[in-house]
Design a protein around this motif. Sequence first.
Motif, PDB file in Angstrom:
ATOM      1  N   LEU A 148      60.973  37.787  -7.384  1.00 29.24           N
ATOM      2  CA  LEU A 148      61.513  36.572  -7.976  1.00 29.24           C
ATOM      3  C   LEU A 148      63.031  36.656  -7.834  1.00 29.24           C
ATOM      4  O   LEU A 148      63.675  37.463  -8.502  1.00 29.24           O
ATOM      5  N   ALA A 149      63.622  35.867  -6.937  1.00 26.42           N
ATOM      6  CA  ALA A 149      65.033  36.041  -6.578  1.00 26.42           C
ATOM      7  C   ALA A 149      65.847  34.793  -6.875  1.00 26.42           C
ATOM      8  O   ALA A 149      65.392  33.671  -6.649  1.00 26.42           O
ATOM      9  N   ASP A 150      67.086  35.016  -7.364  1.00 31.10           N
ATOM     10  CA  ASP A 150      67.991  33.880  -7.598  1.00 31.10           C
ATOM     11  C   ASP A 150      69.040  33.763  -6.495  1.00 31.10           C
ATOM     12  O   ASP A 150      69.936  32.916  -6.577  1.00 31.10           O
ATOM     13  N   GLY A 151      68.971  34.622  -5.479  1.00 33.40           N
ATOM     14  CA  GLY A 151      69.888  34.528  -4.348  1.00 33.40           C
ATOM     15  C   GLY A 151      71.144  35.364  -4.482  1.00 33.40           C
ATOM     16  O   GLY A 151      72.049  35.235  -3.654  1.00 33.40           O
ATOM     17  N   THR A 152      71.211  36.242  -5.485  1.00 37.94           N
ATOM     18  CA  THR A 152      72.436  37.025  -5.700  1.00 37.94           C
ATOM     19  C   THR A 152      72.336  38.461  -5.193  1.00 37.94           C
ATOM     20  O   THR A 152      73.351  39.155  -5.141  1.00 37.94           O
ATOM     21  N   VAL A 153      71.141  38.903  -4.841  1.00 37.75           N
ATOM     22  CA  VAL A 153      70.936  40.287  -4.412  1.00 37.75           C
ATOM     23  C   VAL A 153      70.958  40.355  -2.891  1.00 37.75           C
ATOM     24  O   VAL A 153      70.497  39.444  -2.205  1.00 37.75           O
ATOM     25  N   ASP A 154      71.487  41.438  -2.356  1.00 36.78           N
ATOM     26  CA  ASP A 154      71.537  41.637  -0.907  1.00 36.78           C
ATOM     27  C   ASP A 154      70.172  41.320  -0.289  1.00 36.78           C
ATOM     28  O   ASP A 154      69.170  41.953  -0.634  1.00 36.78           O
ATOM     29  N   GLN A 184      71.154  38.090 -13.761  1.00 33.58           N
ATOM     30  CA  GLN A 184      70.856  38.292 -15.179  1.00 33.58           C
ATOM     31  C   GLN A 184      69.337  38.369 -15.341  1.00 33.58           C
ATOM     32  O   GLN A 184      68.697  37.425 -15.832  1.00 33.58           O
ATOM     33  N   PRO A 185      68.728  39.471 -14.953  1.00 34.15           N
ATOM     34  CA  PRO A 185      67.261  39.519 -14.902  1.00 34.15           C
ATOM     35  C   PRO A 185      66.585  39.337 -16.258  1.00 34.15           C
ATOM     36  O   PRO A 185      65.514  38.731 -16.341  1.00 34.15           O
ATOM     37  N   ARG A 186      67.222  39.838 -17.319  1.00 38.66           N
ATOM     38  CA  ARG A 186      66.574  39.728 -18.633  1.00 38.66           C
ATOM     39  C   ARG A 186      66.557  38.294 -19.160  1.00 38.66           C
ATOM     40  O   ARG A 186      65.804  37.985 -20.089  1.00 38.66           O
ATOM     41  N   GLN A 187      67.339  37.434 -18.559  1.00 39.55           N
ATOM     42  CA  GLN A 187      67.294  36.018 -18.915  1.00 39.55           C
ATOM     43  C   GLN A 187      65.907  35.427 -18.656  1.00 39.55           C
ATOM     44  O   GLN A 187      65.468  34.508 -19.355  1.00 39.55           O
ATOM     45  N   TRP A 188      65.231  35.979 -17.644  1.00 37.72           N
ATOM     46  CA  TRP A 188      63.942  35.412 -17.231  1.00 37.72           C
ATOM     47  C   TRP A 188      62.759  36.139 -17.856  1.00 37.72           C
ATOM     48  O   TRP A 188      61.618  35.661 -17.758  1.00 37.72           O
TER      49      TRP A 188
END
Length: 444
Positions: A257-263, A350-354
């Motif tokens: 589950l990606a928000d586009g911020t990780v390499d 901010q993974p814990r947001q989800w």
Amino acid sequence: MKITRLATTAPDFDDSLQTLLHWSEDTDAGIEQAVAGILAEVRAHGDAAVLARTAQFDGVQAASVTELEIPRADLQAAFEGLPADQRLALTTASERVRRYHKAQAEACCQGFEFTDAQGNRLGQQVTPLDRVGIYVPGGKAAYPSSVLMNAIPALVAGVPEIIMVVPTPARRDGSSQGSRGERNPLVLAAAYLAGVHRVFTIGGAQAVGALAYGTATIPRVDKITGPGNAYVAAAKRRVFGQVGIDMIAGPSEILVLADGTVDPSWVAMDLFSQAEHDELAQSILLCPDAAYIDAVAAAMERLLPEMPRAAVIRASLEGRGGLIHTRSMEEACDISNRIAPEHLEVSAAQPRQWLPHLRHAGAIFLGAYASESLGDYCAGPNHVLPTSGTARFSSPLGVYDFVKRSSLIDISAQGAQALGPVADTLAQGEGLQAHARSATMRLA
């Protein structure tokens, strides 16, 4: 690479997703028939059947099953003989897995009692299983991590006897014929560190049968855990009820589950990490950023030729992989819950947001640095996880799988007066007069 691409805005998205997720659990009739025969032989003939099938399938000849047991001194020698880096890695992983499961035991495996208004003492007693069996695959593959993940929670639970079975097939050139077979030192060292009590070099359906029914040499266990091939899975399914089992696992899965911020290269490799298991493994990316999905796809194309198991990875991704463009991260979370993956990586700033949005997953990996591979080996939580959507109703293997709970009911004289009429009324309503009489006989 022709990996499936889906978009939640497409009118046929739901049908396309179901097609992507579909996996046939139909068992092979030939395997089922063979396993039924092997189990019947083991149940009827015990050690003799185990010896015959071990010679047939593994090429290991032994005069008795006792010859197939590895002394604990050999396990210790295997550990002490490891190269220093392997010994340190195995020790570190073992200590982390043990620490996690000790904390788990304190949190969820405790008994309790309370006293109600009538002086009745009610509660729960938690006790470990008497004996468990763990199956560890052998042969070409060596899985010391499976030894740690299955044996350590049983030991933490207080199980007094852990029996491990691991096939040690002879080499094809015949150089390891005899009663030994090919023994992997890392697996034996892991058994030593994890506190396994006895190890037998047998595998397949005959090993499952020996654990389930018992033989003159191999004691019957209360529960069997651990992965295996189709024959082992079929055998575990058949002996369930005679003994407990952990689960019947399907192909391995990862959902990112990606928000586009990780390499994107990191995400590509994480998808590879499950795809390399076998052609039926499933790797899926959910992301609201179309350009990022393109970047991950490009990274996959670039990195694939570097992979020793490139052919398996390609077959897995082209057959069951998916890149899914969502409207939002919230929608991605909803789809993740529908899939209920074995491994769920939240690759977000901010993974814990989800986390409050995520209800169904075997294990949840939070943040850019939490790769699924760390969970497989050394993070601490168990890597035996529910697959094929069963995370909707089941959990990772844990200490709680190696204990059982007994209700405690201590009724006072006052409590019998208060509860007797209630039981009488309900029992009479069910037409069970002896139940009713049992309660009313105690009334003053």
